[in-house]
Write a protein that holds these residues in place. Structure first.
Motif, mmCIF file in Angstrom:
data_model
loop_
_atom_site.group_PDB
_atom_site.id
_atom_site.type_symbol
_atom_site.label_atom_id
_atom_site.label_comp_id
_atom_site.label_asym_id
_atom_site.label_seq_id
_atom_site.Cartn_x
_atom_site.Cartn_y
_atom_site.Cartn_z
ATOM 1 N N CYS A 38 6.189 9.550 1.154
ATOM 2 C CA CYS A 38 5.894 9.484 2.457
ATOM 3 C C CYS A 38 6.480 8.503 3.464
ATOM 4 O O CYS A 38 7.238 8.598 4.282
ATOM 5 N N HIS A 39 6.622 7.281 2.626
ATOM 6 C CA HIS A 39 7.329 6.331 3.109
ATOM 7 C C HIS A 39 8.798 6.283 3.138
ATOM 8 O O HIS A 39 9.248 5.941 4.182
ATOM 9 N N TYR A 65 10.584 1.136 -5.140
ATOM 10 C CA TYR A 65 9.032 1.478 -5.291
ATOM 11 C C TYR A 65 8.658 1.400 -6.693
ATOM 12 O O TYR A 65 9.430 1.585 -7.705
ATOM 13 N N ALA A 93 0.837 -1.213 0.013
ATOM 14 C CA ALA A 93 -0.007 0.048 0.050
ATOM 15 C C ALA A 93 0.916 1.362 0.043
ATOM 16 O O ALA A 93 0.246 2.352 -0.365
ATOM 17 N N ASP A 94 1.961 1.060 0.339
ATOM 18 C CA ASP A 94 3.138 2.273 0.327
ATOM 19 C C ASP A 94 3.831 2.349 -1.004
ATOM 20 O O ASP A 94 4.849 2.924 -1.000
ATOM 21 N N TYR A 102 2.653 9.953 -3.936
ATOM 22 C CA TYR A 102 2.909 10.846 -2.541
ATOM 23 C C TYR A 102 3.087 9.730 -1.622
ATOM 24 O O TYR A 102 3.858 9.816 -0.761
ATOM 25 N N LEU A 103 2.379 8.481 -1.540
ATOM 26 C CA LEU A 103 2.686 7.680 -0.595
ATOM 27 C C LEU A 103 4.083 7.021 -0.810
ATOM 28 O O LEU A 103 4.593 6.597 0.666
ATOM 29 N N THR A 142 -1.172 9.425 -6.769
ATOM 30 C CA THR A 142 -1.560 8.939 -5.260
ATOM 31 C C THR A 142 -0.341 8.026 -4.832
ATOM 32 O O THR A 142 0.071 8.356 -3.442
ATOM 33 N N PHE A 143 -0.020 7.165 -5.655
ATOM 34 C CA PHE A 143 1.167 6.230 -4.947
ATOM 35 C C PHE A 143 2.654 7.089 -4.918
ATOM 36 O O PHE A 143 3.218 6.584 -4.333
#
Length: 213
Positions: free
Chosen positions: A205-206, A172, A156-157, A201-202, A198-199
């Motif tokens: 963040c991770h 990633y 999910a990250d 950004y995720l 969206t991903f």
């Protein structure tokens, strides 16, 4: 504008998304390649493929063989290698419905997605208009690749996982490199851009949360 297959008959709602349109082309060998047809009024107002609307002169596209142009549907059918009688019947059947603002064969204009792609200023329907005025035009349409719905499986990250399902440190994937959440479907525009943003950004963040610096 209508689309006809190699039997000179319609096979799809032409206002569908490109995903559904291309899927219909792949449903039968006779559907690919297919032909998009319009009349002089549609060409003047909207264009067709690379052909631009008035006042642009599209003669170069005709000379190149990309844009087919003929004074009659029968002559256009001959250029395209289609049966003239069948094409005439197909257009006549569509014209009868289009004059009333409906499409009884494929329900073109029957939902909000279709109408959003149409011309709200055209009456009685935004998506349907009879093909009446010569000359008539056509282009040949092939399917092609835009992106893929398969890719690297992630958490999910957006961390890429190995064959055991464990995250690979520091690796990633987002956008078209990531296995799509849509699983081959097309709910609407932005299904590549939205998850990509969206991903992305995720993933950032991770990275920030687990940075050692």
């Amino acid at each position: 504008m209508i689309a006809v297959n190699q039997r000179a008959v319609r096979f799809v709602n032409e206002s569908s998304s490109y995903h559904h349109f291309a899927s219909a082309m792949q449903d039968a060998a006779e559907n690919a390649p297919c032909f998009l047809l319009c009349d002089a009024q549609a060409m003047k107002r909207y264009g067709l493929g690379l052909a631009r609307p008035a006042p642009v002169n599209n003669d170069a596209l005709v000379a190149a063989g990309y844009l087919h142009k003929a004074d009659t549907l029968a002559a256009l059918a001959q250029q395209l290698g289609l049966d003239a009688q069948t094409l005439s019947e197909t257009v006549a059947r569509y014209n009868r419905d289009a004059a009333q603002g409906v499409d009884r064969e494929f329900a073109k204009g029957g939902n909000s997605y279709n109408r959003a792609m149409g011309d709200p200023g055209h009456q009685p329907d935004a998506c349907n208009a009879p093909l009446l005025s010569a000359p008539f035009y056509a282009i040949k349409l092939y399917t092609g690749d835009l992106g893929t719905s398969r890719g690297l499986v992630t958490t999910a990250d957006a961390q890429v996982v190995n064959t055991q399902g464990n995250p690979i440190p520091g690796l990633y994937a987002v956008g078209n490199d990531m296995d799509s959440l849509m699983a081959g479907t097309y709910p609407g525009p932005g299904i590549t851009l939205g998850p990509g943003l969206t991903f992305g950004y995720l993933a950032a963040c991770h990275l920030a949360q687990h940075s050692t610096h």
